[in-house]
Design a protein around this motif. Structure first.
Motif, PDB file in Angstrom:
ATOM      1  N   LEU A   1       0.856  -1.181   0.000  1.00 45.01           N
ATOM      2  CA  LEU A   1       0.000   0.000   0.000  1.00 45.01           C
ATOM      3  C   LEU A   1       0.892   1.231   0.000  1.00 45.01           C
ATOM      4  CD1 LEU A   1      -2.741  -0.673   2.685  1.00 45.01           C
ATOM      5  CD2 LEU A   1      -3.053  -0.548   0.220  1.00 45.01           C
ATOM      6  N   THR A   2       0.428   2.269  -0.651  1.00 49.32           N
ATOM      7  CA  THR A   2       1.104   3.559  -0.561  1.00 49.32           C
ATOM      8  C   THR A   2       0.077   4.528   0.007  1.00 49.32           C
ATOM      9  OG1 THR A   2       0.366   4.100  -2.783  1.00 49.32           O
ATOM     10  CG2 THR A   2       2.546   3.105  -2.574  1.00 49.32           C
TER      11      THR A   2
ATOM     12  N   GLU B   1      -5.397   6.253   0.492  1.00 50.38           N
ATOM     13  CA  GLU B   1      -6.371   7.342   0.523  1.00 50.38           C
ATOM     14  C   GLU B   1      -7.244   7.380  -0.723  1.00 50.38           C
ATOM     15  OE1 GLU B   1      -3.896  10.673   1.324  1.00 50.38           O
ATOM     16  OE2 GLU B   1      -3.598  10.064   3.419  1.00 50.38           O
ATOM     17  N   GLY B   2      -6.673   6.985  -1.860  1.00 47.29           N
ATOM     18  CA  GLY B   2      -7.416   7.089  -3.116  1.00 47.29           C
ATOM     19  C   GLY B   2      -8.236   5.846  -3.446  1.00 47.29           C
ATOM     20  N   GLU B   3      -7.785   4.677  -2.942  1.00 46.11           N
ATOM     21  CA  GLU B   3      -8.455   3.434  -3.323  1.00 46.11           C
ATOM     22  C   GLU B   3      -9.215   2.842  -2.139  1.00 46.11           C
ATOM     23  OE1 GLU B   3      -6.173   0.018  -4.802  1.00 46.11           O
ATOM     24  OE2 GLU B   3      -4.939   1.482  -5.833  1.00 46.11           O
ATOM     25  N   LEU B   4      -8.444   2.461  -1.128  1.00 47.08           N
ATOM     26  CA  LEU B   4      -8.999   1.669  -0.033  1.00 47.08           C
ATOM     27  C   LEU B   4     -10.032   2.423   0.796  1.00 47.08           C
ATOM     28  CD1 LEU B   4      -7.111  -0.667  -0.619  1.00 47.08           C
ATOM     29  CD2 LEU B   4      -6.641  -0.797   1.819  1.00 47.08           C
ATOM     30  N   LEU B   5      -9.642   3.628   1.274  1.00 43.09           N
ATOM     31  CA  LEU B   5     -10.546   4.351   2.170  1.00 43.09           C
ATOM     32  C   LEU B   5     -11.883   4.695   1.509  1.00 43.09           C
ATOM     33  CD1 LEU B   5      -8.064   6.533   4.241  1.00 43.09           C
ATOM     34  CD2 LEU B   5      -9.422   4.583   5.017  1.00 43.09           C
ATOM     35  N   PRO B   6     -11.879   5.199   0.244  1.00 40.90           N
ATOM     36  CA  PRO B   6     -13.191   5.464  -0.383  1.00 40.90           C
ATOM     37  C   PRO B   6     -14.054   4.202  -0.459  1.00 40.90           C
ATOM     38  CG  PRO B   6     -11.441   6.487  -1.660  1.00 40.90           C
ATOM     39  CD  PRO B   6     -10.778   5.660  -0.606  1.00 40.90           C
TER      40      PRO B   6
END
Lengths: 156, 177
Positions: B159-160, B165-170
């Motif tokens: 993960l970066t 922030e752009g993929e997982l959290l949404p």
């Protein structure tokens, strides 16, 4: 000399063993042969252009062992392949299936090749027609006048 | 009409150029998961030998959005993403499980002591069989599972901040609604 010859013959008779280790192999030669055939068409996901039969990767070994376990358990060849495809998708098949998502892959080359062939045929037909066909239309009066004027122009 | 014909090669080139440009941005190592939108496979994982945390099974993954992080102490990128997993676990938006993939118990425990243990529970997959059921082919991998136990997303590789922030959290936010 003779010994060297025999050695060469023996080496030629040897079949490539892939990455299959002796401890993975099944005692039953028929099942083992089926396992080898299945493994040759399953992609190793770690080193993508090798089959699991060729690859030394740990995951490839695990999958080889699973293929053999399923065969021993009595699965058919297609059931074994489905088992792996269910987990990793069509991408593991080195020979992609013919279905809606792969039509472009299978039919594309044929379509493009047909277009190319048609283009070549049309090109040569036209060239042939102009080379051997009727003479070009004679110049109109207007064009003759212009040509004469140009020739005169140069001679001055 | 004839003149248009001469522009054909240029048009073909332009189309190819667009495809190639898009292709440059793709990573051939990333293979789409076959398990997206499917229920998680059935499994029961024991805890790491000698570890304090319990193992887990597919039954635990229902009722709340969860994140399953496949890691191993021998995996260098896992170390790189570890602070982000810790951050994600600290946010409390999803239950974070660890799947310790083909690892020695002692090494795994040492790794967790040194770097910190952000996981709610950790299952030890000694022979990698559960990993194969999940379609794991490289470590680290991170899955997002909804409250019904369906896999919604798989991230391959470390993960970066951007992917978190752009993929997982949404995705986690959408699933939590």
């Amino acid at each position: 000399m003779r010994a060297a010859f025999v050695l060469v013959l023996l080496l030629m008779a040897a079949t490539p063993a892939g990455a299959v280790l002796p401890d993975e192999m099944l005692a039953d030669p028929v099942l083992e042969a089926r396992a080898r055939d299945i493994s040759k068409n399953l992609r190793c996901l770690v080193c993508q252009n090798q089959s699991i039969d060729d690859s030394d990767a740990g995951l490839a070994r695990d999958l080889r062992v699973i293929v053999r376990e399923r065969l021993v358990a009595g699965d058919s060849d297609s059931a074994v392949v489905d088992f792996v495809v269910d987990r990793y998708g069509d991408f593991v098949l080195l020979n992609p299936p013919f279905k809606a998502t792969t039509y472009v892959l299978w039919i594309g080359p044929v379509v493009i090749g047909t277009f190319g062939l048609l283009a070549v045929v049309v090109f040569f037909r036209r060239r042939h027609a102009t080379a051997s066909g009727e003479a070009p239309a004679p110049l109109s009066d207007e064009e003759k006048k212009r040509l004469d004027a140009l020739i005169e122009d140069r001679s001055e | 009409m004839r003149r248009l014909f001469f522009f054909m090669p240029l048009a073909v080139f332009a189309v190819l150029a667009v495809y190639f440009a898009l292709g440059l941005g793709m990573d051939p190592k990333i293979i789409p998961s076959a398990l997206i939108d499917k229920p998680v496979p059935q499994f029961t994982l024991p805890p790491i030998d000698g570890g304090a945390k319990q193992g887990f099974s597919d039954a635990e993954l229902k009722g709340r959005v969860s994140v399953i992080n496949v890691f191993a102490s021998w995996c260098i990128p896992c170390k790189a993403e570890h602070p982000l997993i810790t951050r994600l676990a600290g946010m409390g938006v999803a239950t974070v499980y660890g799947l310790n993939y083909k690892d020695e118990a002692a090494d795994a425990l040492k790794w967790l002591t040194n770097l910190g243990d952000p996981y709610h529970r950790i299952g030890a997959d000694r022979d990698g069989r559960v990993g194969i059921d999940w379609g794991v082919y490289g470590v680290p991998e991170t899955f997002v599972v909804d409250a019904q136990g369906r896999i919604h997303h798989k991230h391959v590789g470390p993960l970066t901040q951007k992917s978190l922030e752009g993929e997982l959290l949404p995705i986690i936010r959408t699933l939590s609604q």
